[in-house]
Design a protein around this motif. Structure first.
Motif, PDB file in Angstrom:
ATOM      1  N   ARG A   1       0.829  -1.215   0.000  1.00 54.14           N
ATOM      2  CA  ARG A   1       0.000   0.000   0.000  1.00 54.14           C
ATOM      3  C   ARG A   1       0.860   1.260   0.000  1.00 54.14           C
ATOM      4  NH1 ARG A   1      -2.916  -3.286   3.750  1.00 54.14           N
ATOM      5  NH2 ARG A   1      -1.824  -2.268   5.480  1.00 54.14           N
ATOM      6  N   ALA A   2       2.028   1.179   0.637  1.00 53.25           N
ATOM      7  CA  ALA A   2       2.891   2.356   0.716  1.00 53.25           C
ATOM      8  C   ALA A   2       3.583   2.646  -0.608  1.00 53.25           C
ATOM      9  CB  ALA A   2       3.930   2.170   1.821  1.00 53.25           C
ATOM     10  N   PHE A   3       3.948   1.588  -1.346  1.00 53.60           N
ATOM     11  CA  PHE A   3       4.646   1.773  -2.614  1.00 53.60           C
ATOM     12  C   PHE A   3       3.662   2.201  -3.697  1.00 53.60           C
ATOM     13  CE2 PHE A   3       7.771  -1.729  -1.179  1.00 53.60           C
ATOM     14  CZ  PHE A   3       8.534  -0.798  -0.493  1.00 53.60           C
ATOM     15  N   LEU A   4       3.866   3.374  -4.249  1.00 47.93           N
ATOM     16  CA  LEU A   4       3.067   3.780  -5.402  1.00 47.93           C
ATOM     17  C   LEU A   4       3.384   2.891  -6.597  1.00 47.93           C
ATOM     18  CD1 LEU A   4       1.068   5.852  -6.662  1.00 47.93           C
ATOM     19  CD2 LEU A   4       3.072   7.259  -7.234  1.00 47.93           C
ATOM     20  N   ASP A   5       4.599   2.372  -6.646  1.00 47.09           N
ATOM     21  CA  ASP A   5       5.030   1.502  -7.743  1.00 47.09           C
ATOM     22  C   ASP A   5       4.954   0.027  -7.353  1.00 47.09           C
ATOM     23  OD1 ASP A   5       7.010   1.485  -5.871  1.00 47.09           O
ATOM     24  OD2 ASP A   5       8.614   2.172  -7.195  1.00 47.09           O
ATOM     25  N   TYR A   6       3.940  -0.336  -6.578  1.00 53.46           N
ATOM     26  CA  TYR A   6       3.791  -1.739  -6.144  1.00 53.46           C
ATOM     27  C   TYR A   6       3.676  -2.661  -7.348  1.00 53.46           C
ATOM     28  CZ  TYR A   6       1.188  -5.914  -4.733  1.00 53.46           C
ATOM     29  OH  TYR A   6       0.757  -7.209  -4.572  1.00 53.46           O
ATOM     30  N   GLU A   7       4.700  -3.485  -7.538  1.00 54.95           N
ATOM     31  CA  GLU A   7       4.752  -4.460  -8.621  1.00 54.95           C
ATOM     32  C   GLU A   7       4.872  -5.837  -7.986  1.00 54.95           C
ATOM     33  OE1 GLU A   7       4.297  -6.058 -11.850  1.00 54.95           O
ATOM     34  OE2 GLU A   7       5.019  -4.056 -12.401  1.00 54.95           O
ATOM     35  N   PRO A   8       3.811  -6.665  -8.026  1.00 56.07           N
ATOM     36  CA  PRO A   8       3.871  -7.960  -7.335  1.00 56.07           C
ATOM     37  C   PRO A   8       5.071  -8.803  -7.730  1.00 56.07           C
ATOM     38  CG  PRO A   8       1.638  -7.493  -8.064  1.00 56.07           C
ATOM     39  CD  PRO A   8       2.499  -6.430  -8.654  1.00 56.07           C
ATOM     40  N   GLY A   9       5.458  -8.748  -9.008  1.00 59.46           N
ATOM     41  CA  GLY A   9       6.578  -9.557  -9.466  1.00 59.46           C
ATOM     42  C   GLY A   9       7.908  -9.153  -8.867  1.00 59.46           C
TER      43      GLY A   9
END
Length: 767
Positions: free
Chosen positions: A445-453
């Motif tokens: 949630r904190a990462f604007l660039d949340y990339e699951p991979g």
């Protein structure tokens, strides 16, 4: 009807579905309705990794794309402000169809309404074009459900690759080849104004002629606070100081990095002070598909070629000037070095990005379980989870200024550089001993660039549960002194310490009572009147502060460290190391390496595969002279002693100074294969005695010796004697010293055990 299904690919540049729709020129295709669809799916939004800032960023990208499709972006781009929430919420989509509903429900509605058109003689869905997505388990399940729905209704669906990740990759050895092929393909052409006009006319057929009614939110962007009730209210808020989304911003950020900001990238990415401007800052755009990986690499290569050409010209100019005796020259070439080094480092990071996404694509369960099962029990015992520690870490109140500043910066902007992210995870999983699976949602949630991979492989790597990576335990105090030596970063985000001098800034808990009063800060208390003691000192400081505050003086409160940094790290490393030393862990780690390990060769040893951390996985020489594996391991009669080559290891378990069990592992490479047998101590020693016939005086009656249950001291002395005997029988002329590794004379295997008596692979006595 054709459908372009947008997911994490909200852009026009290098977009395969838009390219193919723009190139349709036949009369039947040109008159076929088109829907450009984006869905806010309730089951996807309810995922614990979703934050309001993500949705706002997506909204900005959708508005930017709709303006580019409708032609409004080129006419009055300076009028519309994508960063303005008011303008975003009041915007009306002209070309896109944005729905707040499940994708299967939306597709079913489109199918039924198109079939019912003209009294049942409808057109149905001709095809669905979209991009592949490597997301979390819910999106993976969603994609499988859509493909199954299309297959049952005989509707073609085409998913294009946009990250270089290979679906159903069976062998990791092929990843680099496939990725290179992907990068070498030309970019998909951006639709021209004429082609965009053709796309708009086809969209109008769907909206005006068919009059599709899908949901009430189709006309405007989603209001996050009011409409997305699937997100908990505390997570719907936006981060005002985050980056703004949209393809226009993405392209501008790419150009600014390659032309001005990226010059000192290589030397500036580690510090949170310098990486803010020198970093690429493209990760949010890559994550949400506002720019493609291939586009960034394409622009990067062009910039590198330009700099190399400029460097050649400057070199020739200096040579010419030197020939005429003119040694004066400008400094333009001196600036090319940092540029080329920085762009090379950035190129490596872009390739590294797809490498990690491939891991999740190959093993989707990585989101919920440890990559190496041997670590599954770590940090998951009933007493391991500490909610107080988690709250302090997640809110930036751990008492370690650099950790707290990094977390507060992340919560404020949605971004921080990679080293600080790794430090936050390392501190949580080692010093605080928190489970990586339970801290993953907060960071997502904190990462604007949340990339699951990238998110889940990196969490496991930093937590030390992959089995193939070294432990990454950061000394957070040292990191603060190294990366923020002047305390600029800490004072910016930890306002409580604004008055603390640099001498105590990284360790404010070392300040005495008088210094705390002098700098008007109380270390170890959550606020006035808090019940906190630290040898009585903190309580005394609080009483003095309370008395001073009544006089109008204001004080700041900062917590004391929640743990002892060095002691907690030591205990955590011991626990992880204990698991890593187990034989089962090494075997499981080998499997992980074979499936996920990088196959990139060393720059200094191009003929060697990379070495995994497990001692079982070695650097195999794949020289062209050794064409087959069978030929590599086949012994040469001139170099091998007579008889079968065997390696004997005595593994002794001692209880009360008595030997309870002896285990002998024999590696027999007779014929062309290696076998492993386990025998008891009696049979192994009998075998050893038989091998050493002729030396009875040296060994004595070995049968009697081993049957009488010797003490551990006696057995160690006997083992030393046996080792000396074997060493005396070994030729020493070919033993390689140097760095400690030595090459087997039979199979050329590079053994990294300097004291090993025999080759680990073929069993040849060291010679």
């Amino acid at each position: 009807m054709d459908i372009i299904w947008l997911k994490r690919d909200v852009r026009l540049t290098d977009h395969a579905p838009f390219h193919h729709m723009a190139k349709l020129s036949s009369r039947s295709s040109a008159t076929r309705p088109l829907v450009i669809l984006y869905n806010y799916e309730p089951d996807q939004i309810s995922e614990h990794s979703v934050h309001g800032s993500h949705v706002h960023f997506i909204n900005e990208g959708l508005v930017d794309l709709d303006r580019r499709l409708s032609g409004a972006a080129s006419s009055n781009d300076d009028v519309f402000d994508l960063s303005s929430l008011v303008e975003i919420q009041s915007y009306k989509f002209q070309v896109l169809t944005v729905c707040h509903a499940g994708i299967i429900f939306t597709l079913q509605q489109i199918l039924e309404q198109t079939k019912a058109f003209r009294s049942g003689n409808g057109i149905g869905i001709n095809q669905i074009l979209t991009h592949e997505e490597t997301g979390h388990l819910k999106s993976f399940s969603r994609d499988k459900t859509v493909r199954r729905w299309c297959r049952r209704r005989s509707i073609p669906i085409t998913e294009y690759n946009q990250t270089g990740v290979t679906r159903c990759l069976k062998n990791r050895d092929n990843f680099s080849t496939n990725f290179s092929v992907f990068l070498n393909q030309p970019l998909f052409e951006t639709p021209t104004e004429v082609e965009l006009g053709r796309i708009r006319s086809r969209v109008e057929l769907a909206t005006n002629r068919l009059k599709l009614t899908l949901c009430q939110q189709c006309a405007s962007p989603i209001n996050v606070m009011l409409e997305l009730t699937e997100i908990p209210s505390e997570h719907r808020t936006d981060r005002p100081e985050r980056q703004c989304g949209g393809e226009t911003k993405a392209i501008a950020t790419t150009n600014s990095f390659l032309r001005s900001r990226g010059k000192l990238y290589a030397q500036s990415i580690s510090s949170p002070n310098t990486s803010w401007n020198s970093g690429g800052r493209l990760s949010p755009f890559l994550t949400w598909g506002h720019v493609s990986t291939r586009y960034v690499i394409y622009k990067l290569k062009r910039r590198q070629e330009e700099l190399r050409l400029l460097k050649k010209k400057q070199t020739r100019k200096r040579i010419d000037n030197a020939g005429f005796g003119n040694l004066n020259h400008d400094n333009s070439d001196d600036n090319d070095g940092p540029w080329l080094r920085s762009l090379a480092a950035f190129s490596s990071r872009i390739h590294w990005r797809s490498h990690f996404i491939q891991k999740l694509e190959s093993e989707p369960d990585m989101e919920i379980r440890d990559l190496c099962p041997a670590y599954q029990h770590l940090r998951r015992q009933p007493t391991d989870w500490n909610e107080t520690y988690y709250h302090a870490w997640s809110t930036g109140t751990t008492g370690f200024p650099f950790v707290d500043a990094s977390m507060r910066c992340l919560l404020r902007h949605g971004w921080i550089n990679f080293r600080m992210r790794a430090m936050l995870v390392s501190f949580a999983t080692y010093n605080l001993w928190l489970d990586w699976k339970r801290i993953a949602p907060h960071l997502a949630r904190a990462f604007l660039d949340y990339e699951p991979g990238i998110h889940y492989p990196q969490l496991q790597m930093q937590a030390g549960t992959t089995g193939i990576n070294a432990m990454r335990v950061y000394n957070v105090t040292k990191q603060g002194k190294d990366q923020d030596p002047r305390g600029v970063f800490i004072k910016k985000y930890v306002k409580e310490l604004a008055n603390v001098p640099l001498e105590y800034l990284h360790e404010p808990n070392k300040m005495s009572q008088k210094l705390q009063q002098k700098f008007r800060v109380c270390v170890g208390a959550a606020g006035a009147g808090a019940n906190s003691t630290d040898g009585g000192q903190c309580r005394l400081v609080q009483l003095d502060i309370l008395s001073n505050e009544t006089k109008g003086e204001k004080y700041s409160y900062y917590p004391k460290p929640v743990v002892d940094e060095n002691y907690s790290a030591k205990i955590a490393k011991e626990k992880v190391s204990a698991v890593k030393r187990q034989g089962l862990t090494k075997r499981l780690a080998d499997r992980v390496y074979i499936k996920h390990g990088s196959r990139k060769t060393s720059t200094t040893n191009d003929d060697l595969k990379p070495k995994a951390l497990s001692s079982k996985v070695k650097r195999l020489n794949i020289d062209n002279k050794q064409s087959t594996l069978k030929a590599m391991f086949k012994p040469k009669e001139s170099q091998v002693p007579v008889g079968k080559r065997q390696k004997i290891e005595l593994i002794v378990r001692d209880e009360a100074d008595n030997v309870t069990e002896d285990e002998v592992v024999i590696l027999n490479d007779s014929e062309d294969e290696v076998t492993i047998r386990k025998k008891t101590a009696v049979s192994s020693t009998a075998l050893l005695a038989e091998r050493c016939k002729g030396d009875a005086a040296l060994f004595g009656n070995s049968k009697t010796f081993f049957e009488n249950k010797p003490s551990l001291t006696q057995l160690e002395a006997k083992t030393t004697l046996v080792s000396g005997y074997i060493s005396s029988k070994m030729p020493t002329s070919n033993i390689q010293m140097g760095a400690g590794s030595w090459s087997c004379i039979t199979c050329t295997f590079l053994n990294d055990k300097p004291l090993a008596l025999a080759c680990l692979i073929c069993g040849t006595i060291r010679g």
